[in-house]
Write a protein that holds these residues in place. Structure first.
Motif, PDB file in Angstrom:
ATOM      1  N   GLY A  78       0.796  -1.217   0.000  1.00 28.23           N
ATOM      2  CA  GLY A  78       0.000   0.000   0.000  1.00 28.23           C
ATOM      3  C   GLY A  78       0.832   1.271   0.000  1.00 28.23           C
ATOM      4  N   ASP A  79       2.167   1.132  -0.102  1.00 32.20           N
ATOM      5  CA  ASP A  79       3.042   2.303  -0.174  1.00 32.20           C
ATOM      6  C   ASP A  79       3.142   2.756  -1.622  1.00 32.20           C
ATOM      7  N   ARG A  80       3.389   4.073  -1.798  1.00 31.13           N
ATOM      8  CA  ARG A  80       3.616   4.577  -3.146  1.00 31.13           C
ATOM      9  C   ARG A  80       4.877   3.927  -3.691  1.00 31.13           C
ATOM     10  N   SER A  81       4.806   3.413  -4.879  1.00 22.80           N
ATOM     11  CA  SER A  81       5.975   2.736  -5.445  1.00 22.80           C
ATOM     12  C   SER A  81       6.687   3.646  -6.439  1.00 22.80           C
ATOM     13  N   ALA A  82       7.929   3.309  -6.685  1.00 21.15           N
ATOM     14  CA  ALA A  82       8.745   4.047  -7.648  1.00 21.15           C
ATOM     15  C   ALA A  82       8.501   3.484  -9.040  1.00 21.15           C
ATOM     16  N   GLN A  83       7.269   3.585  -9.487  1.00 22.10           N
ATOM     17  CA  GLN A  83       6.865   3.053 -10.784  1.00 22.10           C
ATOM     18  C   GLN A  83       7.112   4.087 -11.873  1.00 22.10           C
ATOM     19  N   LEU A  84       7.653   3.648 -12.993  1.00 23.40           N
ATOM     20  CA  LEU A  84       7.851   4.522 -14.136  1.00 23.40           C
ATOM     21  C   LEU A  84       6.530   4.690 -14.875  1.00 23.40           C
ATOM     22  N   CYS A  85       6.118   5.916 -15.076  1.00 23.45           N
ATOM     23  CA  CYS A  85       4.923   6.216 -15.873  1.00 23.45           C
ATOM     24  C   CYS A  85       5.370   6.981 -17.108  1.00 23.45           C
ATOM     25  N   LEU A  86       5.005   6.478 -18.264  1.00 21.17           N
ATOM     26  CA  LEU A  86       5.372   7.121 -19.512  1.00 21.17           C
ATOM     27  C   LEU A  86       4.153   7.164 -20.420  1.00 21.17           C
ATOM     28  N   GLU A  87       3.768   8.358 -20.797  1.00 23.12           N
ATOM     29  CA  GLU A  87       2.599   8.554 -21.658  1.00 23.12           C
ATOM     30  C   GLU A  87       2.907   8.076 -23.074  1.00 23.12           C
ATOM     31  N   SER A  88       2.035   7.254 -23.615  1.00 20.43           N
ATOM     32  CA  SER A  88       2.223   6.749 -24.973  1.00 20.43           C
ATOM     33  C   SER A  88       2.155   7.900 -25.974  1.00 20.43           C
ATOM     34  N   PRO A  89       3.120   7.965 -26.905  1.00 20.56           N
ATOM     35  CA  PRO A  89       3.066   9.025 -27.907  1.00 20.56           C
ATOM     36  C   PRO A  89       2.088   8.727 -29.039  1.00 20.56           C
ATOM     37  N   LEU A  90       1.487   7.544 -29.030  1.00 21.71           N
ATOM     38  CA  LEU A  90       0.561   7.155 -30.092  1.00 21.71           C
ATOM     39  C   LEU A  90      -0.871   7.202 -29.595  1.00 21.71           C
ATOM     40  N   GLY A  91      -1.766   7.587 -30.453  1.00 29.42           N
ATOM     41  CA  GLY A  91      -3.190   7.561 -30.129  1.00 29.42           C
ATOM     42  C   GLY A  91      -3.647   8.787 -29.350  1.00 29.42           C
ATOM     43  N   ALA A  92      -4.951   8.958 -29.313  1.00 31.95           N
ATOM     44  CA  ALA A  92      -5.546  10.122 -28.659  1.00 31.95           C
ATOM     45  C   ALA A  92      -5.755   9.893 -27.162  1.00 31.95           C
ATOM     46  N   THR A  93      -5.838   8.632 -26.737  1.00 30.20           N
ATOM     47  CA  THR A  93      -6.055   8.364 -25.321  1.00 30.20           C
ATOM     48  C   THR A  93      -4.718   8.265 -24.604  1.00 30.20           C
ATOM     49  N   ARG A  94      -4.723   8.651 -23.355  1.00 31.19           N
ATOM     50  CA  ARG A  94      -3.498   8.606 -22.542  1.00 31.19           C
ATOM     51  C   ARG A  94      -3.319   7.206 -21.965  1.00 31.19           C
ATOM     52  N   ILE A  95      -2.315   6.523 -22.444  1.00 30.06           N
ATOM     53  CA  ILE A  95      -2.000   5.172 -21.981  1.00 30.06           C
ATOM     54  C   ILE A  95      -0.634   5.212 -21.310  1.00 30.06           C
ATOM     55  N   ASP A  96      -0.518   4.578 -20.153  1.00 30.84           N
ATOM     56  CA  ASP A  96       0.734   4.519 -19.411  1.00 30.84           C
ATOM     57  C   ASP A  96       1.540   3.315 -19.891  1.00 30.84           C
ATOM     58  N   LEU A  97       2.612   3.583 -20.651  1.00 33.07           N
ATOM     59  CA  LEU A  97       3.462   2.508 -21.163  1.00 33.07           C
ATOM     60  C   LEU A  97       4.294   1.854 -20.059  1.00 33.07           C
ATOM     61  N   GLY A  98       4.508   2.563 -18.959  1.00 29.06           N
ATOM     62  CA  GLY A  98       5.321   2.038 -17.877  1.00 29.06           C
ATOM     63  C   GLY A  98       4.578   1.148 -16.910  1.00 29.06           C
ATOM     64  N   ALA A  99       3.250   1.109 -16.996  1.00 28.91           N
ATOM     65  CA  ALA A  99       2.447   0.344 -16.034  1.00 28.91           C
ATOM     66  C   ALA A  99       2.834  -1.140 -15.956  1.00 28.91           C
ATOM     67  N   PRO A 100       3.102  -1.815 -17.085  1.00 29.44           N
ATOM     68  CA  PRO A 100       3.455  -3.236 -16.979  1.00 29.44           C
ATOM     69  C   PRO A 100       4.852  -3.495 -16.391  1.00 29.44           C
ATOM     70  N   CYS A 101       5.659  -2.466 -16.275  1.00 35.44           N
ATOM     71  CA  CYS A 101       7.032  -2.607 -15.784  1.00 35.44           C
ATOM     72  C   CYS A 101       7.030  -2.530 -14.255  1.00 35.44           C
ATOM     73  N   PHE A 102       6.761  -3.675 -13.591  1.00 37.68           N
ATOM     74  CA  PHE A 102       6.642  -3.668 -12.138  1.00 37.68           C
ATOM     75  C   PHE A 102       7.974  -3.871 -11.414  1.00 37.68           C
ATOM     76  N   ARG A 103       9.055  -4.069 -12.140  1.00 32.28           N
ATOM     77  CA  ARG A 103      10.374  -4.234 -11.509  1.00 32.28           C
ATOM     78  C   ARG A 103      11.227  -2.976 -11.680  1.00 32.28           C
TER      79      ARG A 103
END
Length: 188
Positions: A78-103
């Protein structure tokens, strides 16, 4: 769980978009690949705030507040994690490319470790004209590299009066002529 090639390409792109060498052509010409590597490892290993900032490569690249976008991530405790969040440069919707990178914590530690190793090389092996990265990336005894070095040593000086610069590939005991003196064409 690791960083895939598409995410890594966008991470590198963001780094290059924000690098100080981008500001002036003079600074850009003075920046080597070694400088870029060192700065990349320092930025993602020590400087970048994974907990609160996200990355976008759109519109020249920028960072944004993850909480304002609702992109905060939490670990299993439940602690805030040091997760990388990167907005996808493709498409009109904001997708986090870093979400699957849990390590990301492991990857960040690897960036820090690589920075420390490179820093150690700078402090212990740096000469005025020495390349720190090339000996690690290229084998000077490889036939292609040694033949190129031999061709370079046979070329006339481009500007008369200036001495030829010594290459990191040219070892004193390995000049290619087999006499062990380190000088090409000598009698030993």
């Amino acid at each position: 769980g690791g960083m895939g090639s598409y995410l890594l390409c966008n991470v590198v792109l963001h780094f290059l978009q924000r690098h100080p060498s981008k500001k002036t052509p003079k600074h850009y010409r003075a920046t080597s690949l070694g400088h870029f590597l060192f700065d990349f490892l320092r930025y993602y290993g020590q400087e970048f705030n994974y907990e609160s900032k996200g990355i976008s490569v759109l519109e020249g690249g920028f960072t944004f507040d993850k909480e304002k976008r609702g992109w905060t991530s939490y670990n299993r405790r439940g602690d805030r994690s040091a997760q990388l969040c990167l907005e996808s440069p493709l498409g009109a919707t904001r997708i986090d490319l870093g979400a699957p990178c849990f390590r990301m914590a492991v990857i960040k530690n690897l960036f820090v470790h690589a920075l420390q190793c490179l820093s150690h090389l700078f402090l212990t092996r740096a000469g005025p004209e020495a390349s720190l990265l090339c000996p690690l990336l290229l084998d000077p005894t490889h036939p292609v590299i040694s033949s190129r070095q031999r061709l370079l040593s046979e070329q006339p000086v481009a500007l008369p009066g200036l001495p030829k610069s010594k290459s990191w590939l040219f070892r004193p005991d390995d000049d290619g002529d087999g006499d062990g003196d380190g000088e090409s064409g000598g009698d030993g």
